[in-house]
Structure formats: structure tokens, C-alpha cells
Design a protein around this motif. Structure first.
Motif, PDB file in Angstrom:
ATOM      1  N   GLN A 124       7.344  -7.333  -1.108  1.00 54.24           N
ATOM      2  CA  GLN A 124       7.888  -6.567  -2.226  1.00 54.24           C
ATOM      3  C   GLN A 124       8.988  -7.337  -2.954  1.00 54.24           C
ATOM      4  O   GLN A 124       9.080  -7.274  -4.175  1.00 54.24           O
ATOM      5  CB  GLN A 124       8.397  -5.224  -1.725  1.00 54.24           C
ATOM      6  CG  GLN A 124       7.224  -4.265  -1.534  1.00 54.24           C
ATOM      7  CD  GLN A 124       7.518  -3.052  -0.715  1.00 54.24           C
ATOM      8  OE1 GLN A 124       8.635  -2.860  -0.260  1.00 54.24           O
ATOM      9  NE2 GLN A 124       6.524  -2.226  -0.512  1.00 54.24           N
ATOM     10  N   TYR A 129       3.440  -8.279  -3.339  1.00 50.55           N
ATOM     11  CA  TYR A 129       2.810  -7.013  -2.979  1.00 50.55           C
ATOM     12  C   TYR A 129       1.984  -6.455  -4.139  1.00 50.55           C
ATOM     13  O   TYR A 129       0.908  -5.898  -3.946  1.00 50.55           O
ATOM     14  CB  TYR A 129       3.841  -5.971  -2.514  1.00 50.55           C
ATOM     15  CG  TYR A 129       3.141  -4.709  -2.150  1.00 50.55           C
ATOM     16  CD1 TYR A 129       2.381  -4.657  -0.993  1.00 50.55           C
ATOM     17  CD2 TYR A 129       3.123  -3.618  -3.005  1.00 50.55           C
ATOM     18  CE1 TYR A 129       1.632  -3.544  -0.691  1.00 50.55           C
ATOM     19  CE2 TYR A 129       2.375  -2.503  -2.708  1.00 50.55           C
ATOM     20  CZ  TYR A 129       1.649  -2.468  -1.548  1.00 50.55           C
ATOM     21  OH  TYR A 129       0.885  -1.360  -1.248  1.00 50.55           O
ATOM     22  N   GLU A 130       2.522  -6.637  -5.352  1.00 49.34           N
ATOM     23  CA  GLU A 130       1.790  -6.135  -6.532  1.00 49.34           C
ATOM     24  C   GLU A 130       0.437  -6.831  -6.647  1.00 49.34           C
ATOM     25  O   GLU A 130      -0.568  -6.196  -6.948  1.00 49.34           O
ATOM     26  CB  GLU A 130       2.610  -6.390  -7.796  1.00 49.34           C
ATOM     27  CG  GLU A 130       3.803  -5.464  -7.889  1.00 49.34           C
ATOM     28  CD  GLU A 130       4.343  -5.346  -9.290  1.00 49.34           C
ATOM     29  OE1 GLU A 130       4.094  -6.265 -10.083  1.00 49.34           O
ATOM     30  OE2 GLU A 130       5.011  -4.344  -9.571  1.00 49.34           O
ATOM     31  N   SER A 133      -1.772  -5.419  -4.010  1.00 47.86           N
ATOM     32  CA  SER A 133      -2.186  -4.027  -4.208  1.00 47.86           C
ATOM     33  C   SER A 133      -3.294  -3.892  -5.249  1.00 47.86           C
ATOM     34  O   SER A 133      -3.981  -2.880  -5.265  1.00 47.86           O
ATOM     35  CB  SER A 133      -0.988  -3.173  -4.608  1.00 47.86           C
ATOM     36  OG  SER A 133      -0.533  -3.559  -5.884  1.00 47.86           O
ATOM     37  N   SER A 138      -7.838  -1.959   0.723  1.00 49.36           N
ATOM     38  CA  SER A 138      -7.349  -0.583   0.747  1.00 49.36           C
ATOM     39  C   SER A 138      -5.986  -0.563   1.442  1.00 49.36           C
ATOM     40  O   SER A 138      -5.662  -1.496   2.184  1.00 49.36           O
ATOM     41  CB  SER A 138      -8.337   0.297   1.502  1.00 49.36           C
ATOM     42  OG  SER A 138      -8.392  -0.115   2.843  1.00 49.36           O
ATOM     43  N   PRO A 139      -5.193   0.493   1.224  1.00 46.14           N
ATOM     44  CA  PRO A 139      -3.896   0.562   1.915  1.00 46.14           C
ATOM     45  C   PRO A 139      -4.036   0.462   3.440  1.00 46.14           C
ATOM     46  O   PRO A 139      -3.206  -0.163   4.095  1.00 46.14           O
ATOM     47  CB  PRO A 139      -3.352   1.920   1.500  1.00 46.14           C
ATOM     48  CG  PRO A 139      -4.007   2.214   0.214  1.00 46.14           C
ATOM     49  CD  PRO A 139      -5.362   1.598   0.282  1.00 46.14           C
ATOM     50  N   ILE A 142      -4.319  -3.070   4.417  1.00 46.66           N
ATOM     51  CA  ILE A 142      -3.018  -3.761   4.354  1.00 46.66           C
ATOM     52  C   ILE A 142      -2.222  -3.463   5.628  1.00 46.66           C
ATOM     53  O   ILE A 142      -1.688  -4.375   6.265  1.00 46.66           O
ATOM     54  CB  ILE A 142      -2.237  -3.340   3.087  1.00 46.66           C
ATOM     55  CG1 ILE A 142      -2.993  -3.806   1.835  1.00 46.66           C
ATOM     56  CG2 ILE A 142      -0.817  -3.894   3.098  1.00 46.66           C
ATOM     57  CD1 ILE A 142      -2.399  -3.358   0.519  1.00 46.66           C
ATOM     58  N   LEU A 274       1.512   3.478   0.665  1.00 45.69           N
ATOM     59  CA  LEU A 274       0.998   2.319  -0.062  1.00 45.69           C
ATOM     60  C   LEU A 274      -0.155   2.678  -1.014  1.00 45.69           C
ATOM     61  O   LEU A 274      -0.620   1.837  -1.766  1.00 45.69           O
ATOM     62  CB  LEU A 274       0.506   1.241   0.922  1.00 45.69           C
ATOM     63  CG  LEU A 274       1.560   0.650   1.866  1.00 45.69           C
ATOM     64  CD1 LEU A 274       0.915  -0.348   2.809  1.00 45.69           C
ATOM     65  CD2 LEU A 274       2.679  -0.030   1.088  1.00 45.69           C
ATOM     66  N   SER A 275      -0.582   3.948  -0.961  1.00 46.63           N
ATOM     67  CA  SER A 275      -1.722   4.353  -1.795  1.00 46.63           C
ATOM     68  C   SER A 275      -1.307   4.514  -3.251  1.00 46.63           C
ATOM     69  O   SER A 275      -0.145   4.748  -3.551  1.00 46.63           O
ATOM     70  CB  SER A 275      -2.299   5.681  -1.306  1.00 46.63           C
ATOM     71  OG  SER A 275      -2.777   5.547  -0.020  1.00 46.63           O
ATOM     72  N   PHE A 276      -2.305   4.435  -4.131  1.00 48.50           N
ATOM     73  CA  PHE A 276      -2.063   4.645  -5.556  1.00 48.50           C
ATOM     74  C   PHE A 276      -1.703   6.116  -5.765  1.00 48.50           C
ATOM     75  O   PHE A 276      -2.154   6.991  -5.033  1.00 48.50           O
ATOM     76  CB  PHE A 276      -3.325   4.284  -6.338  1.00 48.50           C
ATOM     77  CG  PHE A 276      -3.126   4.186  -7.812  1.00 48.50           C
ATOM     78  CD1 PHE A 276      -2.299   3.213  -8.347  1.00 48.50           C
ATOM     79  CD2 PHE A 276      -3.752   5.072  -8.687  1.00 48.50           C
ATOM     80  CE1 PHE A 276      -2.114   3.117  -9.715  1.00 48.50           C
ATOM     81  CE2 PHE A 276      -3.572   4.978 -10.056  1.00 48.50           C
ATOM     82  CZ  PHE A 276      -2.746   3.996 -10.572  1.00 48.50           C
TER      83      PHE A 276
ATOM     84  N   ARG B  80     -10.169  -2.284 -10.230  1.00 47.22           N
ATOM     85  CA  ARG B  80      -9.642  -3.514  -9.618  1.00 47.22           C
ATOM     86  C   ARG B  80     -10.721  -4.559  -9.357  1.00 47.22           C
ATOM     87  O   ARG B  80     -10.449  -5.750  -9.408  1.00 47.22           O
ATOM     88  CB  ARG B  80      -8.920  -3.161  -8.309  1.00 47.22           C
ATOM     89  CG  ARG B  80      -7.589  -2.512  -8.570  1.00 47.22           C
ATOM     90  CD  ARG B  80      -7.024  -1.886  -7.328  1.00 47.22           C
ATOM     91  NE  ARG B  80      -5.785  -1.162  -7.648  1.00 47.22           N
ATOM     92  CZ  ARG B  80      -5.159  -0.377  -6.822  1.00 47.22           C
ATOM     93  NH1 ARG B  80      -5.630  -0.191  -5.605  1.00 47.22           N
ATOM     94  NH2 ARG B  80      -4.049   0.240  -7.181  1.00 47.22           N
TER      95      ARG B  80
END
Lengths: 557, 315
Positions: A124, A129-130, A133, A138-139, A142, A274-276, B80
Motif C-alpha cells: 500500500q 497494491y493498486e 488489485s 481475487s481478494p 491475495i 480487500l474486496s471492491f 479488469r
């Protein structure tokens, strides 16, 4: 005397061809294994692969590894020098094991979890991280990658110390089962700490919170290291007798249940974090909470039925107390969720009447979160009351009195949780009309409300002459749950003002519940929506309908 | 899978507010396959914010952005896989070399086996990084890091590429190479949204541009279209065979013409109006019997257009 076989040639050539065939078979097997390993590596978690490569090149990892090796050598040589010739007959294995354990526990309880935290925090800080992501990861991938990387480090440290630990088994005073249990606990503990560290990394995204979390984490990890050493010392010296006690294994099972359910909760929380934003972050968390509660109640029920008698009351008390706090804490977070339900979530809502009846309370949202907490606690209290009233009075005739006190405790406790969570939620709703309030802010708002309700009457009492008030448990201090509930736990008989207190608290709880009901019902009315046309189009292209194979020759025509 | 008629990028009344600040305010446009779309605006105009929304790194306050028909809010996972985003920072890891870095992102985009190896090799050749495969990223120059980031952006062969200031800090040679790479990617059918402050370069590679200021879209279209809208006053040069004095008098009586100057047979004048009005002027001159051998007007550069359209306000 020649060993010639007229059909196949010499014995030498036969053995040579056997050897060649064996070597070929071995080589082919090895190739097969290699291909399998390549396939596994190819499908391995990308973060795990990348971080393992990074770790093998990083100075921090190499220096820690070398330090551990050096410490093991020093401990071995120093230990043997101190013990001297007694090493052949004295029970020196325990001391040596503890020394090696200290060397292993330090990286496993401090370095590995802290590295897991830093790994996510650095992503981060350095903006990687961006980039991560927006990939197809998927979270959960990660989190798995970070956790897997921590486990690889753990295994490497373990492999460095394991020869030394194996050496202690050659000495007297240590048995293999003690070592196995000790190592298993340490590895599981390290995994759990790493999971919590990853959760901390996922939660703290801005600089100031990272500093706070970092300091807090180091303190907790250091304390855990101390605790691990103290527990290990006790266990190593008393392990032989402890391992033969049935209660030890039962307690271990109970602790493992708590461990795995908490691990699952932390895992789902980190994944959710961490999810959208439009993803369903809440439903998996609620399942994890429900499962944890079910496991806890299962163990409490088993304990009560095994022990019987007075322990039933203690179990009911403990269950009510612990789950009351649990649902209050979880409720403070669940009521901080956004009431808006994204279209993405609405696509996956339960559709059938039965599904809506059973699973709507799992839908994300502050209202359903409040309902979820209240409903779970209600179930616990109802079960507790049933147990209390089903206990037959004993000959000593003190059961009914004590049951009454416990029942009051459960009901009043329920009322407090419902009222405080509901009031907090209403305050959050009002605050959010004027300003943005994040989840942490909602949690703090709940805590401030509780502190004010508990502290203000107490402060008022302390400022005015004490004679004007009765002692603790006064109706004037009814907003203080700690003070109100305390007499019900310390005395077998319920206080005289118990009915009045119950009526007041329950009335407040029901009023707050009704005030919340409108918005809760609004959230419950969400229905599943259809998939967007473009998504349907792509799904059809990705998964074309299967054309059934002909079942007879005429179908071709 | 990708229908040619559907725009690969579509912004629909996109808004993003941060408190009182309207970072992006009602922005709509479309980018189709094979187009290079320049996104221009002063600092703080909302370019990066809208690009981040497209890249699923941020959420709009209202409106939507679609990539190949999928909403960035509701279907970020599908977006994505189709989109490569190159932000205005590098985002590199320590103790990782060029090949491992690309390998990591190839794996992260779900490429396996030979497909992954081919993608890495192709990207390294395309970005001319094949000679530096084993070099640690920390030791790369800024230009090389820029190339590496472009390589990372295209590793999964996305249909849409969003490039935020890709040429910032690059030397002239690296810029030319980057421009060629972008042109090649567009020729391969990708839709490219690119923001840059180097307007001369954008003018050379962009099919369309959008100019933003204070979060609002001021204009959108091809450079010629916008130029036509912007050219209200321009310099016109013309030469005659004979009749210089007569034309000077004629021009002085002509509407929309001023500042007429003559050197031999060459005229220079200021004309109010766009290309249509210029064509009309030329026709009138010819119909009046003048023998015109040269008629030209100075086309406005992208920088002129930018200065004309924007007011230089920041928020």
C-alpha cells in the motif's frame, strides 16, 4: 565356468541391460515428477511465487536465517559445555529443547507475522497494491498468497531448527509426543498470528493508522512470544503427565475449534476488506460469525451435559455473558455497514420465498446487520432460559432462586445489547446524513455511546453526596449496564428491584427496536434483479448450452 | 467476443465528488476499437480521477463507466480482464528482475504454461526489454521503467489500455519509441485512452481528443473538428499573379477581413471565421477575377486549441 547363456548372451550384458532399463525407468519417473512439479508451480499462487523469489534474494530473510543457524550452533555447543558429561544420564533434554524452542519461537511468533503485515503494508505504501488489485486476482487469492508466503518462511525456519530439536530426542527428559504437540501449537499459533497481521495490514491503509497498528502489533507479538515461552516451559516439564490426561485433549479440541473459527472470521474479514466496494463483503462474515457461535454453543452444551449439576448454571451464565459481548462487538461493526445495496449484490439475493425467509438476514446492510445480531442473541437467550427453567430444583432448594437471578441476567443483558446497538445505529444514520462516517467511526460512535451511558450517571453520583443515592444497581443508574448487571452475577438471589429494572430495560429495548424497524424492513424488501444483458451475453458465449448427444442412430437424421 | 460496433470505453454522465470538490462532473464520451483518445486538461482537471474510475480503482459518485459494455462498478472483475492501466507511478517491487516482474503480473492475470511464457517474451520484445530480462528493476532507468510498466499493462493483451501520463519524464528518443508502440497497439485494434501534457505528441498519435477543465468536459472530437470549432480568427496568406492594388482595396471592403498587409504579390490578413468562411472568401476572390496562386491559413496546433478552449482555472 563361463556364465554364458546361449539365448541371451552373457550374464554381464543381462545385468547391464537391467541396469540401463532401471536407470531409464528412474529417469522417466523423475521426469514425470518434474513435470508434475512444474505444473504445480505453474498453477501456484502468483503472490506466493513472487514473494518466495523476493525472500530468497532479500537481505532480511537471509540474515535472519543465518542468525537462527548460528543461534542453534551456539545453543548446542554452549548447552553441551554446560551440561558436560552428565549429558549421558541426566534429563537435560528439556532444557535443550526450551533453548531451541526460544530460537524457533522468536521468528515464528514475531518475525513471520510482522513480515506478513509489512508485506501488505508495503504494497500500500509503494502503490503496488493498486496494481495488484486490478489484476484478475481475487481478494482471497491475495490473502492466500500472503499467508502462503508466511507459511513458507515458517517452514524454512522450522527446517533450520528441526535437526537441533531432533537432537533433544536423543537426550533424556523429552518424549516425541511432547515435541510434536509443542511444534504443532507453535506452527498453528504462528499461522493465526500471521492471519491477524494480514487483517491488520488490510485494515490500516493510511499512514497514521499504519504506524499505530504497527506499534500495537509489535507489542502484541512480543507479548505472545513471552506467553509462548512461559507455556512451553510449563508444558515441557509437565508434558508427560499432561499428555495422559483426557481433559488436556478435550481442552485442545475446544481451543482448536475456537482457533479455526476465529481464523475463518479473520480470513473473511481480511478478504472483505480487500474486496471492491460493490462486492458482497458482509454475507461470508455473517456465516463465519454464525458458525463460530454454533461451535461455541456446541462446546458449552457438551461441557454442561458432561459435568451436569451446578456447572449447567455456570455454563448458561458464561454463554450468555460471552455471547452478549460477542454480539455487541459484532453488532457495532455490522450496524456500520452501508444501507445501499449494489446491483452486483442484488443479482445474488435469495430468490425463492423459503430462501428469502431463511437467508435475507445475511444480506449486507446496517439494518439486516442489526437484525442479525439481535436475532442471534435472542436465540442464545431463549435457549439459556429454556435450560434454566428445565433444571429441576435440587434438594437444597436453592436452585429456583439462583435460576431466577440467571434468567434476569440473560433478559436484562439482552435488553441492553438490543438498546445500545439500536441507539448506535440510529445515531449513525443521523450522522451519515451530514457527513461521511467510515466503519471505524461507527465502531467508535457505539463505544462513545456506551461509555457516556455508563460514565455520566456514575460521574453525577460521584459529584453529588452518595447518601442521596442507594448503592450500586440504583434505577437512576440504569443506563450503566455493568453496574446494573453486576449484582446478578455476584449473588445467588436476584436484587429486589429486578422486576422493575427488567421492565425498564426491556421497554427501552423494544422502543429502540421499533424505531429501527422501519429501515430494517426497507432493507429486507430488496429483491433479486436480473443480470445485465452484456453479462448474459458473455456467459452464453463462455458456457454455451450443451447439445445432448444422440441416444440412437435415427437422431442423426 | 468483442463486437466492433460497441464502444470499448464509454463514460456515461460520470461524476466524482470529493466533498465540495467536483473532480469529475458529468463527463461522457466513447472510444472505439483502434482509436487513440487523448485526454487533455490542466492539473486537477479530473483526468486521473476518471481514469482511476475506469481502472476500477475508484467508484463514481454517480453515472457509470463501461469497458466493452461492462460496468466498472457492477462488474469490475470482467472489466479488469479487458483493461490495462498504466498509472503515473511505476509501482515496482524490490529484489525482483524484469522477467520475474512480468511473470508475476502474467500469473496474476491468469496466464499459465506456454501462454504465459509467450506473453512475457512478446512483451519483452515489444518493449525492447529482452536484453534486460535478468536486470533488477531497482537498477533500471526511468525510461526503462516506463517501458516495463507499459509491458505490465499489456501483458494480458487487454482490449482497452488506459495510460496516465506515460511520456512524463522520458527523453526524446524514449518518447518517440513510446509513440510508435502506442500507434502499433492501436493498429492492433486496441482502444487507447491516453493523457499527457506533451500536446504536440498527442496531436501526432490521437484520433480524437477530449479537453477537460475543472472536472467538466469542454470539448470532444477529432483534432480537425475541434480545431474548426476553435478557429474563429486565423491568419490567412495569399499570393496573386497580378492586380495587387485592386485586391487590397477589395479586401479592405470585405466583411470579416482586417489587418491586410502586402509585400510584393503576397498578402497577409486576419480573417474571422472557420474553414467554411475561408472557403467562401477564396471563392469570392476567384469570382471577382483575381488570379490566386496561393491561399493558405495557419492551422491551429493542439496547444493553440488547448489554450483557446481552457481558461487556466484550477479547483
Amino acid at each position: 565356468m563361463s556364465p554364458t547363456d546361449p539365448r541371451t548372451g552373457t550374464r554381464d550384458s543381462v545385468s547391464q541391460s537391467y541396469l540401463t532399463a532401471s536407470l531409464l525407468a528412474l529417469w522417466l519417473t523423475w521426469r514425470k515428477i518434474e513435470r508434475q512439479l512444474e505444473r504445480i508451480a505453474d498453477r501456484a499462487n502468483p503472490i506466493l511465487v513472487k514473494e518466495t523469489r523476493q525472500a530468497l534474494k532479500s537481505r532480511q530473510f537471509i540474515s535472519t536465517f543465518l542468525l537462527i543457524l548460528a543461534a542453534c550452533w551456539i545453543a548446542s555447543l554452549g548447552g553441551m559445555a554446560i551440561i558436560g558429561p552428565q549429558i549421558y544420564y541426566a534429563a537435560a533434554g528439556s532444557e535443550m529443547l526450551l533453548a531451541y524452542y526460544a530460537i524457533l519461537a522468536f521468528p515464528l511468533t514475531i518475525i513471520v507475522p510482522y513480515s506478513a503485515y509489512r508485506s501488505l503494508a508495503t504494497e500500500q505504501e509503494e502503490n503496488t497494491y493498486e496494481l495488484l488489485s486490478i489484476t484478475a486476482l481475487s481478494p482471497s487469492q491475495i490473502v492466500n498468497g500472503k499467508l502462503g508466503s508466511a507459511m513458507v518462511q515458517m517452514l524454512i525456519y522450522l527446517s533450520a531448527v528441526s535437526p537441533c530439536i531432533a537432537f533433544t530426542l536423543l537426550l533424556r527428559g523429552v518424549e516425541p509426543l511432547t515435541v510434536a504437540v509443542l511444534l504443532l501449537h507453535t506452527v498453528l499459533g504462528s499461522m493465526g498470528l500471521s492471519m491477524l497481521a494480514i487483517l491488520a495490514g488490510a485494515v490500516s491503509r493510511v499512514n497514521y493508522s499504519q504506524i499505530l497498528v504497527s506499534v500495537g502489533l509489535v507489542l502484541i507479538l512480543t507479548w505472545t512470544f513471552g506467553l509462548a515461552m512461559a507455556s512451553a516451559a510449563t508444558f515441557v516439564y509437565e508434558g508427560y503427565s499432561t499428555l495422559r490426561e483426557r481433559s488436556f485433549w478435550i481442552a485442545n479440541l475446544a481451543v482448536l475449534t475456537f482457533y479455526f473459527t476465529t481464523f475463518a472470521l479473520a480470513y473473511t474479514a481480511a478478504t472483505a476488506r480487500l474486496s471492491f466496494a460493490s462486492a458482497n463483503r458482509s454475507t461470508p462474515l455473517r456465516w463465519a460469525m454464525l458458525i463460530q457461535q454454533a461451535c461455541f454453543l456446541g462446546w458449552m452444551a457438551a461441557l454442561a451435559s458432561a459435568e451436569g449439576g451446578a456447572s449447567i448454571l455456570a455454563t448458561v451464565f458464561a454463554s450468555g455473558f460471552i455471547l452478549g459481548i460477542y454480539w455487541y462487538l459484532m453488532g457495532t461493526l455490522l450496524t456500520g455497514e452501508w444501507p445501499h445495496l449494489s446491483q452486483r449484490v442484488q443479482r445474488t439475493l435469495p430468490q425463492s420465498t423459503l430462501g428469502r425467509m431463511l437467508f435475507t438476514w445475511f444480506n449486507p446492510g446496517a439494518g439486516t446487520g442489526y437484525l442479525f445480531s439481535v436475532a442471534n442473541l435472542t436465540a442464545v437467550v431463549a435457549a439459556g432460559l429454556i435450560v434454566l427453567f428445565s433444571i429441576k430444583p435440587s434438594a437444597a432448594a436453592r436452585w429456583p432462586v439462583f435460576n431466577e437471578s440467571a434468567a434476569y441476567f440473560l433478559v436484562i443483558g439482552w435488553g441492553y445489547v438490543v438498546a445500545f446497538l439500536g441507539l448506535g445505529r440510529l445515531l449513525i444514520n443521523i450522522t451519515r446524513r451530514f457527513t461521511y462516517l467510515p466503519l471505524a467511526g461507527c465502531f467508535l460512535l457505539h463505544l462513545v455511546l456506551l461509555m457516556m451511558a455508563s460514565g455520566l450517571p456514575l460521574a453525577a453520583r460521584l459529584m453529588v453526596s452518595r447518601r442521596q443515592f442507594s448503592s450500586t444497581g440504583s434505577v437512576l443508574e440504569i443506563t450503566n449496564p455493568f453496574l446494573t448487571l453486576e449484582p446478578y452475577t455476584s449473588s445467588s438471589a436476584a436484587p429486589t428491584n429486578a422486576p422493575l429494572t427488567t421492565i425498564m430495560v426491556l421497554t427501552a429495548a423494544l422502543v429502540v427496536l421499533l424505531l429501527n424497524l422501519r429501515s430494517v424492513v426497507r432493507e429486507l424488501q430488496h429483491h433479486r434483479i436480473a443480470l445485465p444483458e452484456r453479462v448474459v451475453e458473455e456467459e452464453a458465449a463462455l458456457h454455451p448450452p450443451q447439445i445432448p448427444a444422440p441416444s440412437n442412430p435415427w437422431e442423426h437424421q | 467476443m468483442i463486437q466492433p460496433r460497441r464502444p470499448l470505453i464509454e463514460l456515461r454522465q460520470l461524476r466524482r465528488y470529493f466533498g465540495e470538490t467536483r473532480a469529475v462532473d458529468d463527463v461522457s464520451f466513447e472510444v472505439h476499437s483502434g482509436e487513440v483518445f487523448g485526454y487533455i486538461g490542466p492539473n486537477g482537471a479530473g483526468k486521473t480521477t476518471s481514469m482511476r474510475i475506469l481502472a476500477t480503482l475508484d467508484e463514481p459518485t454517480s453515472g457509470d463507466a463501461l469497458v466493452d459494455g461492462f460496468s466498472v462498478v457492477e462488474d469490475p472483475d470482467r472489466v479488469r480482464t479487458r483493461l490495462g492501466f498504466m498509472p503515473d507511478y511505476f509501482g515496482t517491487y524490490r529484489n525482483v528482475n524484469v522477467r520475474d516482474y512480468l511473470d508475476f503480473f502474467a500469473r496474476s492475470y491468469g496466464l499459465h504454461g506456454r501462454r504465459r511464457l509467450r506473453a512475457i517474451d512478446y512483451v519483452m520484445r515489444f518493449t525492447l526489454l529482452d536484453q534486460l530480462a535478468d536486470k533488477p528493476i531497482d537498477g533500471l532507468s526511468k525510461g526503462m521503467k516506463g517501458r516495463l510498466c507499459l509491458g505490465r499493462t499489456m501483458i494480458h493483451d487487454p482490449a482497452v489500455m488506459v495510460l496516465d501520463e506515460p511520456a512524463a519524464g522520458l527523453d526524446p528518443r524514449a518518447r518517440i519509441e513510446l509513440r510508435e508502440m502506442i500507434a502499433q497497439l492501436a493498429a492492433n485494434g486496441k482502444a487507447i485512452l491516453i493523457s499527457s501534457h506533451i500536446l504536440t505528441e498527442l496531436a501526432e498519435i490521437c484520433n480524437k481528443i477530449a479537453i477537460l477543465e475543472k472536472g467538466r468536459l469542454l470539448t470532444v472530437g477529432s483534432i480537425a473538428e475541434i480545431s474548426a470549432q476553435a478557429e474563429i480568427v486565423c491568419q490567412v496568406h495569399l499570393s496573386l499573379l497580378t492586380g495587387t492594388d485592386r485586391l487590397q482595396r477589395w479586401l479592405e471592403n470585405c466583411d470579416g477581413v482586417r489587418d491586410v498587409s502586402v509585400v510584393d504579390t503576397h498578402f497577409s490578413l486576419t480573417h474571422e471565421g472557420g474553414p467554411n468562411e475561408q472557403a467562401l472568401l477564396l471563392r469570392q476572390i476567384v469570382e471577382a477575377g483575381f488570379e490566386v496562386v496561393e491561399f493558405s491559413s495557419k492551422t491551429k496546433s493542439l496547444e493553440d486549441i488547448f489554450l483557446h478552449v481552457t481558461e487556466g482555472r484550477v479547483q
